[in-house]
Scaffold this motif. Structure first.
Motif, PDB file in Angstrom:
ATOM      1  N   UNK A   1       3.792   5.713  -5.780  1.00 30.13           N
ATOM      2  CA  UNK A   1       3.670   5.727  -7.242  1.00 30.13           C
ATOM      3  C   UNK A   1       2.529   6.653  -7.661  1.00 30.13           C
ATOM      4  N   UNK A   2       1.421   6.602  -6.942  1.00 28.11           N
ATOM      5  CA  UNK A   2       0.277   7.457  -7.264  1.00 28.11           C
ATOM      6  C   UNK A   2       0.613   8.934  -7.122  1.00 28.11           C
ATOM      7  N   UNK A   3       1.536   9.242  -6.247  1.00 31.57           N
ATOM      8  CA  UNK A   3       1.902  10.648  -6.010  1.00 31.57           C
ATOM      9  C   UNK A   3       2.960  11.160  -6.980  1.00 31.57           C
ATOM     10  N   UNK A   4       3.522  10.280  -7.777  1.00 31.87           N
ATOM     11  CA  UNK A   4       4.574  10.676  -8.716  1.00 31.87           C
ATOM     12  C   UNK A   4       3.948  10.984 -10.075  1.00 31.87           C
ATOM     13  N   UNK A   5       4.104  12.179 -10.612  1.00 33.04           N
ATOM     14  CA  UNK A   5       3.447  12.531 -11.882  1.00 33.04           C
ATOM     15  C   UNK A   5       3.870  11.657 -13.060  1.00 33.04           C
ATOM     16  N   UNK A   6       4.993  10.987 -12.956  1.00 28.74           N
ATOM     17  CA  UNK A   6       5.430  10.111 -14.050  1.00 28.74           C
ATOM     18  C   UNK A   6       4.586   8.855 -14.163  1.00 28.74           C
ATOM     19  N   UNK A   7       3.980   8.436 -13.063  1.00 25.89           N
ATOM     20  CA  UNK A   7       3.240   7.174 -13.074  1.00 25.89           C
ATOM     21  C   UNK A   7       1.874   7.279 -12.405  1.00 25.89           C
ATOM     22  N   UNK A   8       1.427   8.491 -12.115  1.00 28.24           N
ATOM     23  CA  UNK A   8       0.159   8.637 -11.387  1.00 28.24           C
ATOM     24  C   UNK A   8      -1.040   8.179 -12.201  1.00 28.24           C
ATOM     25  N   UNK A   9      -0.887   8.087 -13.544  1.00 24.46           N
ATOM     26  CA  UNK A   9      -2.014   7.656 -14.371  1.00 24.46           C
ATOM     27  C   UNK A   9      -2.092   6.147 -14.511  1.00 24.46           C
ATOM     28  N   UNK A  10      -1.173   5.417 -13.905  1.00 27.01           N
ATOM     29  CA  UNK A  10      -1.179   3.953 -14.011  1.00 27.01           C
ATOM     30  C   UNK A  10      -2.223   3.352 -13.061  1.00 27.01           C
ATOM     31  N   UNK A  11      -2.775   2.246 -13.495  1.00 26.28           N
ATOM     32  CA  UNK A  11      -3.694   1.496 -12.638  1.00 26.28           C
ATOM     33  C   UNK A  11      -2.876   0.669 -11.650  1.00 26.28           C
ATOM     34  N   UNK A  12      -3.290   0.654 -10.369  1.00 24.07           N
ATOM     35  CA  UNK A  12      -2.558  -0.052  -9.321  1.00 24.07           C
ATOM     36  C   UNK A  12      -3.505  -0.994  -8.591  1.00 24.07           C
ATOM     37  N   UNK A  13      -3.013  -2.189  -8.317  1.00 28.01           N
ATOM     38  CA  UNK A  13      -3.822  -3.179  -7.609  1.00 28.01           C
ATOM     39  C   UNK A  13      -2.902  -4.028  -6.747  1.00 28.01           C
ATOM     40  N   UNK A  14      -3.266  -4.191  -5.484  1.00 25.51           N
ATOM     41  CA  UNK A  14      -2.503  -5.014  -4.554  1.00 25.51           C
ATOM     42  C   UNK A  14      -3.165  -6.384  -4.450  1.00 25.51           C
ATOM     43  N   UNK A  15      -2.425  -7.440  -4.804  1.00 24.62           N
ATOM     44  CA  UNK A  15      -2.977  -8.794  -4.829  1.00 24.62           C
ATOM     45  C   UNK A  15      -2.227  -9.685  -3.849  1.00 24.62           C
ATOM     46  N   UNK A  16      -2.949 -10.635  -3.295  1.00 21.87           N
ATOM     47  CA  UNK A  16      -2.371 -11.645  -2.410  1.00 21.87           C
ATOM     48  C   UNK A  16      -2.130 -12.934  -3.196  1.00 21.87           C
ATOM     49  N   UNK A  17      -1.266 -13.800  -2.702  1.00 23.31           N
ATOM     50  CA  UNK A  17      -1.085 -15.094  -3.367  1.00 23.31           C
ATOM     51  C   UNK A  17      -2.374 -15.914  -3.315  1.00 23.31           C
ATOM     52  N   UNK A  18      -2.542 -16.749  -4.328  1.00 21.22           N
ATOM     53  CA  UNK A  18      -3.657 -17.704  -4.342  1.00 21.22           C
ATOM     54  C   UNK A  18      -3.052 -19.104  -4.389  1.00 21.22           C
ATOM     55  N   UNK A  19      -3.181 -19.827  -3.306  1.00 23.51           N
ATOM     56  CA  UNK A  19      -2.570 -21.147  -3.193  1.00 23.51           C
ATOM     57  C   UNK A  19      -3.582 -22.273  -3.302  1.00 23.51           C
TER      58      UNK A  19
ATOM     59  N   UNK B   1       0.831  -1.213   0.000  1.00 27.09           N
ATOM     60  CA  UNK B   1       0.000   0.000   0.000  1.00 27.09           C
ATOM     61  C   UNK B   1       0.863   1.260   0.000  1.00 27.09           C
ATOM     62  N   UNK B   2       1.928   1.231   0.780  1.00 31.41           N
ATOM     63  CA  UNK B   2       2.806   2.408   0.846  1.00 31.41           C
ATOM     64  C   UNK B   2       3.468   2.659  -0.501  1.00 31.41           C
ATOM     65  N   UNK B   3       3.905   1.590  -1.167  1.00 29.03           N
ATOM     66  CA  UNK B   3       4.523   1.752  -2.478  1.00 29.03           C
ATOM     67  C   UNK B   3       3.505   2.243  -3.496  1.00 29.03           C
ATOM     68  N   UNK B   4       2.296   1.719  -3.447  1.00 25.84           N
ATOM     69  CA  UNK B   4       1.245   2.175  -4.361  1.00 25.84           C
ATOM     70  C   UNK B   4       0.976   3.668  -4.170  1.00 25.84           C
ATOM     71  N   UNK B   5       0.984   4.119  -2.920  1.00 25.30           N
ATOM     72  CA  UNK B   5       0.754   5.541  -2.645  1.00 25.30           C
ATOM     73  C   UNK B   5       1.884   6.403  -3.216  1.00 25.30           C
TER      74      UNK B   5
END
Length: 350
Positions: free
Chosen positions: A322-340, A316-320
């Motif tokens: 990236x979202x705050x950086x104008x170079x990549x703020x338009x990218x879609x971000x999703x945090x996923x967990x492993x599926x075992x 979440x911290x890394x996603x935040x």
């Protein structure tokens, strides 16, 4: 009216697939079946002589498909409720299934979808969801998951999506040899991904990876993978990636993940524009590594990047950031967990 009963099966080797590999199917008439999948991350192909392919990838809990299939009257046309692009793919997969097996008209509704051509394995997960669901719904003859994948035209190069659908986890599949079957499953290793780890998915806007005829052309024109590179990737798989994952060694697996993906990306660079498919994502990789984030990889043909994080708070911290950086703020971000675990199949019967 008789009460409706619900049977739940997790599509794994020990649950939804019988011990002999046959897909379980009900004797009772079914009202509907719902199939829920995860998504597939694919870290690269190992290309061996004779058009044999090895691959490494793993399953994550989202995005995924939730597909409900309900039988209709014999004279009814199929009804498909999905986004337009996915609805077209569903129609094509229904026709593919019926080319080999019998299935009456159905209503298919998707309440969750994997974006197409983003490197997340949408084609195989959708095709197998429909094939497994239809087989359950209409009491089809038993078939292995591998049989269903071939029926639907999936898994011809990489078996990661098919194995991930049935078992989940992290899949290490070396290329087939003269001593192994064409499916390449004799030396297959599937390990659980540590539950605390997270995968931050970053996708640039308006971009897709190679698919369809462009992908076929790329494989036709691709130079052979050198024996040196192939051996290096196999050593990573067996001597670095598998042991690091088995002991839940986050730094070691992160380093190996980047090294493997980068080496594969350089081999595929002439066909995707560089080691990473999108210039904006390549710049992000360099930035993240300068910041001490090492477990970065492109999934499949991209354009999606995945960043391995030790836990949800770090993701979440890394996603935040990236979202705050104008170079990549338009990218879609999703945090996923492993599926075992494999796809979950819920069957409603009278």
């Amino acid at each position: 009216m008789a009460p409706r009963s619900t049977a739940v099966a997790v599509f794994t080797v020990v649950a939804a697939v019988a011990s002999n590999g046959a897909v379980w199917h009900p004797a009772a008439m079914s009202r509907a079946v719902t199939v829920t999948t995860g998504a597939r991350l694919h870290f690269g192909l190992i290309v061996a002589p004779g058009h044999q392919f090895g691959s490494v990838g793993l399953m994550i809990d989202q995005p995924g498909f939730v597909v409900r299939i309900e039988p209709l009257g014999k004279q009814s046309p199929d009804r498909i409720a999905a986004t337009p692009q996915t609805a077209q793919r569903v129609a094509e997969f229904l026709a593919q299934y019926r080319s080999a097996r019998s299935a009456a008209p159905v209503a298919v509704s998707l309440t969750r979808e994997i974006p197409a051509h983003a490197g997340l394995g949408s084609g195989t997960q959708l095709a197998l969801s429909l094939a497994a669901g239809l087989s359950r719904l209409f009491d089809a003859p038993p078939a292995t998951a591998e049989d269903l994948a071939w029926l639907m035209g999936r898994g011809k190069r990489s078996i990661v999506g098919r194995v991930g659908f049935t078992r989940g986890g992290c899949i290490f599949a070396p290329p087939a040899t003269a001593e192994t079957p064409p499916s390449g499953t004799a030396d297959l290793v599937v390990l659980p991904t540590p539950a605390d780890w997270r995968f931050l998915l970053i996708t640039p806007p308006g971009q897709t990876g190679l698919f369809g005829r462009d992908e076929q052309r790329a494989f036709q024109q691709m130079a052979p993978m050198s024996a040196e590179l192939r051996d290096r990737l196999l050593r990573w798989m067996r001597e670095e990636g598998q042991p690091a994952l088995a002991r839940a060694d986050f730094p070691a697996f992160s380093a190996a993940l980047y090294a493997f993906g980068r080496a594969v990306g350089e081999h595929f660079a002439p066909h995707q524009g560089g080691p990473f498919a999108h210039r904006q994502m390549a710049a992000l990789v360099d930035h993240l590594r300068e910041q001490g984030v090492h477990g970065v990889a492109q999934t499949s043909w991209g354009p999606t990047l995945t960043v391995l994080c030790p836990h949800a708070a770090a993701a979440r911290a890394l996603a935040d950031r990236i979202a705050a950086d104008p170079r990549w703020c338009d990218c879609r971000r999703l945090c996923a967990a492993p599926r075992n675990e494999g796809a979950r199949i819920v069957l409603e019967t009278d």
